[in-house]
Design a protein around this motif. Structure first.
Motif, short mmCIF file in Angstrom:
data_model
loop_
_atom_site.label_atom_id
_atom_site.label_comp_id
_atom_site.label_asym_id
_atom_site.label_seq_id
_atom_site.Cartn_x
_atom_site.Cartn_y
_atom_site.Cartn_z
N ALA A 140 35.79 29.49 30.79
CA ALA A 140 35.75 30.68 31.64
C ALA A 140 36.97 30.75 32.54
N MET A 141 37.37 29.61 33.11
CA MET A 141 38.52 29.61 34.01
C MET A 141 39.82 29.85 33.26
N ARG A 142 39.92 29.37 32.03
CA ARG A 142 41.13 29.60 31.26
C ARG A 142 41.23 31.06 30.81
N ILE A 143 40.11 31.66 30.48
CA ILE A 143 40.12 33.10 30.18
C ILE A 143 40.49 33.89 31.42
N LEU A 144 39.97 33.47 32.57
CA LEU A 144 40.28 34.15 33.82
C LEU A 144 41.76 34.04 34.16
N SER A 145 42.37 32.90 33.88
CA SER A 145 43.81 32.74 34.15
C SER A 145 44.62 33.70 33.28
N PHE A 146 44.21 33.89 32.03
CA PHE A 146 44.91 34.83 31.14
C PHE A 146 44.73 36.26 31.64
N LEU A 147 43.51 36.62 32.03
CA LEU A 147 43.27 37.97 32.55
C LEU A 147 44.04 38.21 33.84
N GLY A 148 44.10 37.19 34.69
CA GLY A 148 44.88 37.33 35.92
C GLY A 148 46.35 37.51 35.65
N PHE A 149 46.84 36.85 34.60
CA PHE A 149 48.25 36.99 34.23
C PHE A 149 48.54 38.42 33.77
N VAL A 150 47.66 38.98 32.94
CA VAL A 150 47.82 40.37 32.50
C VAL A 150 47.69 41.33 33.68
N SER A 151 46.78 41.02 34.60
CA SER A 151 46.60 41.85 35.78
C SER A 151 47.86 41.88 36.64
N MET A 152 48.61 40.79 36.67
CA MET A 152 49.87 40.76 37.41
C MET A 152 50.87 41.76 36.84
N PHE A 153 50.96 41.82 35.51
CA PHE A 153 51.90 42.74 34.89
C PHE A 153 51.47 44.20 35.10
N LEU A 154 50.17 44.46 35.03
CA LEU A 154 49.70 45.82 35.27
C LEU A 154 49.92 46.24 36.72
N SER A 155 49.75 45.29 37.64
CA SER A 155 50.02 45.59 39.05
C SER A 155 51.49 45.89 39.26
N LEU A 156 52.34 45.11 38.58
CA LEU A 156 53.77 45.36 38.66
C LEU A 156 54.11 46.74 38.11
N PHE A 157 53.49 47.10 37.00
CA PHE A 157 53.71 48.43 36.41
C PHE A 157 53.23 49.52 37.37
N LEU A 158 52.10 49.29 38.05
CA LEU A 158 51.52 50.32 38.90
C LEU A 158 52.43 50.68 40.05
N PHE A 159 52.96 49.67 40.75
CA PHE A 159 53.79 50.03 41.91
C PHE A 159 55.21 50.41 41.51
#
Length: 204
Positions: free
Chosen positions: A97-116
């Motif tokens: 679960a934590m390793r999946i969460l780390s991957f999702l958090g990594f993708v979330s970083m890129f989407l956040s970067l795209f958003l701003f």
């Protein structure tokens, strides 16, 4: 209730995932609401242009390679999903679960970067046109600027939250453990320590 992922439990605390997950859910909802308002504003502006108004909407800032229309909606939906999974990962407390969460958090970083970064495109358009003053823009355009400023702030804060979440989940997922720790764990599995010796009770 049994764990969804029947794997090894993490040895570190996962409490950090709860507030970060709640914040991701909150900013995801904010991004969806703001982008929905911006999208409806763009549609109404296009409709008004049919009556010979000169208002320029954010729909005209849309890029073929860099799609920005309704950016906060699909980014916000992903933030919501990551936030919900953060709460699930905290309940599970498993390595998977934590390793999946780390991957999702990594993708979330890129989407956040795209958003701003995509929100900056709107500011650049008015800068290139020389309309940096609010008096030089219509009320619809001013609403567009305000919404994109809020989306910019939401993207920056979500990037920081996602970064902390990714680092924390990487540590809990034991991605950052040293090679010596891995060898020591492997040695303990291959050669378990002998059971403790107990003294024989005295015979009378």
């Amino acid at each position: 209730m049994e764990n969804i992922y029947s794997t090894k439990l993490v040895s570190r605390s996962t409490r950090f995932a709860v507030p970060l997950g709640i914040l991701l859910i909150l900013f995801g909802m904010i991004s969806i609401i703001l982008s929905s308002i911006d999208l409806s504003n763009s549609r109404s502006t296009i409709s008004n242009n049919q009556f010979n108004q000169t208002t320029v909407s954010s729909a005209y800032s849309e890029q073929s390679i860099w799609p920005t229309l309704a950016k906060g909606i699909w980014c916000g939906l992903f933030f919501l999903a990551v936030g919900i999974f953060s709460l699930i990962a905290h309940r599970e407390k498993t390595l998977t679960a934590m390793r999946i969460l780390s991957f999702l958090g990594f993708v979330s970083m890129f989407l956040s970067l795209f958003l701003f970064l995509s929100s900056i495109i709107v500011f650049q358009r008015y800068i290139f046109e020389g309309r940096t003053n609010a008096n030089q823009r219509t009320s619809m355009e001013q609403k567009e600027v305000i919404i994109n400023v809020l989306l910019f702030v939401s993207g920056v804060l979500t990037l920081i939250i996602s970064l902390i979440l990714t680092i924390g989940s990487l540590i809990c997922g034991q991605f950052c453990q040293t090679q010596n720790e891995e060898l020591e764990n492997l040695a303990n599995v291959l050669h378990p320590p002998p059971p403790p010796a107990y003294s024989a009770p005295p015979h009378y």
